[in-house]
Design a protein around this motif. Structure first.
Motif, PDB file in Angstrom:
ATOM      1  N   PRO A 148       0.821  -1.212   0.000  1.00  0.00           N
ATOM      2  CA  PRO A 148       0.000   0.000   0.000  1.00  0.00           C
ATOM      3  C   PRO A 148       0.855   1.263   0.000  1.00  0.00           C
ATOM      4  O   PRO A 148       1.952   1.283   0.544  1.00  0.00           O
TER       5      PRO A 148
ATOM      6  N   VAL B 253      -4.693   1.192  -1.876  1.00  0.00           N
ATOM      7  CA  VAL B 253      -4.494  -0.237  -2.140  1.00  0.00           C
ATOM      8  C   VAL B 253      -5.228  -0.595  -3.426  1.00  0.00           C
ATOM      9  O   VAL B 253      -6.156   0.090  -3.839  1.00  0.00           O
TER      10      VAL B 253
ATOM     11  N   ILE C  54      -6.988  -6.085  -3.236  1.00  0.00           N
ATOM     12  CA  ILE C  54      -6.672  -6.074  -1.803  1.00  0.00           C
ATOM     13  C   ILE C  54      -7.842  -5.489  -1.020  1.00  0.00           C
ATOM     14  O   ILE C  54      -8.239  -6.020   0.020  1.00  0.00           O
ATOM     15  N   TYR C  55      -8.414  -4.418  -1.507  1.00  0.00           N
ATOM     16  CA  TYR C  55      -9.559  -3.792  -0.842  1.00  0.00           C
ATOM     17  C   TYR C  55     -10.707  -4.783  -0.692  1.00  0.00           C
ATOM     18  O   TYR C  55     -11.290  -4.927   0.376  1.00  0.00           O
ATOM     19  N   ARG C  56     -11.027  -5.513  -1.754  1.00  0.00           N
ATOM     20  CA  ARG C  56     -12.144  -6.456  -1.702  1.00  0.00           C
ATOM     21  C   ARG C  56     -11.869  -7.606  -0.738  1.00  0.00           C
ATOM     22  O   ARG C  56     -12.774  -8.087  -0.055  1.00  0.00           O
ATOM     23  N   ARG C  57     -10.600  -8.062  -0.661  1.00  0.00           N
ATOM     24  CA  ARG C  57     -10.259  -9.106   0.309  1.00  0.00           C
ATOM     25  C   ARG C  57     -10.424  -8.588   1.731  1.00  0.00           C
ATOM     26  O   ARG C  57     -10.922  -9.294   2.606  1.00  0.00           O
ATOM     27  N   LEU C  58     -10.002  -7.350   1.973  1.00  0.00           N
ATOM     28  CA  LEU C  58     -10.145  -6.767   3.308  1.00  0.00           C
ATOM     29  C   LEU C  58     -11.618  -6.637   3.698  1.00  0.00           C
ATOM     30  O   LEU C  58     -12.008  -6.986   4.808  1.00  0.00           O
ATOM     31  N   ILE C  59     -12.426  -6.134   2.788  1.00  0.00           N
ATOM     32  CA  ILE C  59     -13.851  -5.976   3.060  1.00  0.00           C
ATOM     33  C   ILE C  59     -14.500  -7.329   3.330  1.00  0.00           C
ATOM     34  O   ILE C  59     -15.287  -7.480   4.266  1.00  0.00           O
TER      35      ILE C  59
ATOM     36  N   THR D 136     -13.130  -9.972   4.515  1.00  0.00           N
ATOM     37  CA  THR D 136     -12.677 -10.427   5.824  1.00  0.00           C
ATOM     38  C   THR D 136     -13.440  -9.725   6.935  1.00  0.00           C
ATOM     39  O   THR D 136     -13.871 -10.351   7.897  1.00  0.00           O
ATOM     40  N   LEU D 137     -13.637  -8.434   6.807  1.00  0.00           N
ATOM     41  CA  LEU D 137     -14.329  -7.670   7.839  1.00  0.00           C
ATOM     42  C   LEU D 137     -15.820  -7.983   7.888  1.00  0.00           C
ATOM     43  O   LEU D 137     -16.438  -7.876   8.948  1.00  0.00           O
ATOM     44  N   GLU D 138     -16.396  -8.383   6.774  1.00  0.00           N
ATOM     45  CA  GLU D 138     -17.831  -8.650   6.718  1.00  0.00           C
ATOM     46  C   GLU D 138     -18.200 -10.076   7.114  1.00  0.00           C
ATOM     47  O   GLU D 138     -19.372 -10.415   7.154  1.00  0.00           O
TER      48      GLU D 138
END
Length: 82
Positions: free
Chosen positions: A18, A33, A37-42, A44-46
């Motif tokens: 990043p 990012v 990467i953003y979609r993987r983070l989201i 994971t958080l969801e």
């Protein structure tokens, strides 16, 4: 949507992760990012709370990582609580 400037595009291309940006007025830090990467983070958080099966698998993995399956630790299996 804001488009990338040539300067930012060059910084992203040169970075291995990043890219950190700082707002000079507020001193707030931001990270750029990729969409992947953003979609993987989201995702994971969801996920929310893990299921009982997921929780059990996580606890087993943590135990293995902590050495609970180490043969030298087997002597503790026979101890009686006081």
């Amino acid at each position: 949507m804001t488009e990338l400037t040539p300067e930012l595009r060059q910084a992203i291309a040169a970075a291995s992760g990043p890219v950190e940006l700082v707002d000079p007025l507020s001193q707030e830090h931001y990270f750029v990012v990729s969409e992947a990467i953003y979609r993987r983070l989201i995702a994971t958080l969801e996920l929310g709370e893990p299921s009982d099966e997921e929780r059990k698998a996580q606890l087993q993995a943590f135990g293995r990582a902590a050495g609970w399956e180490d043969p030298e630790s087997a002597i503790f299996d026979d101890l009686k609580p006081q």
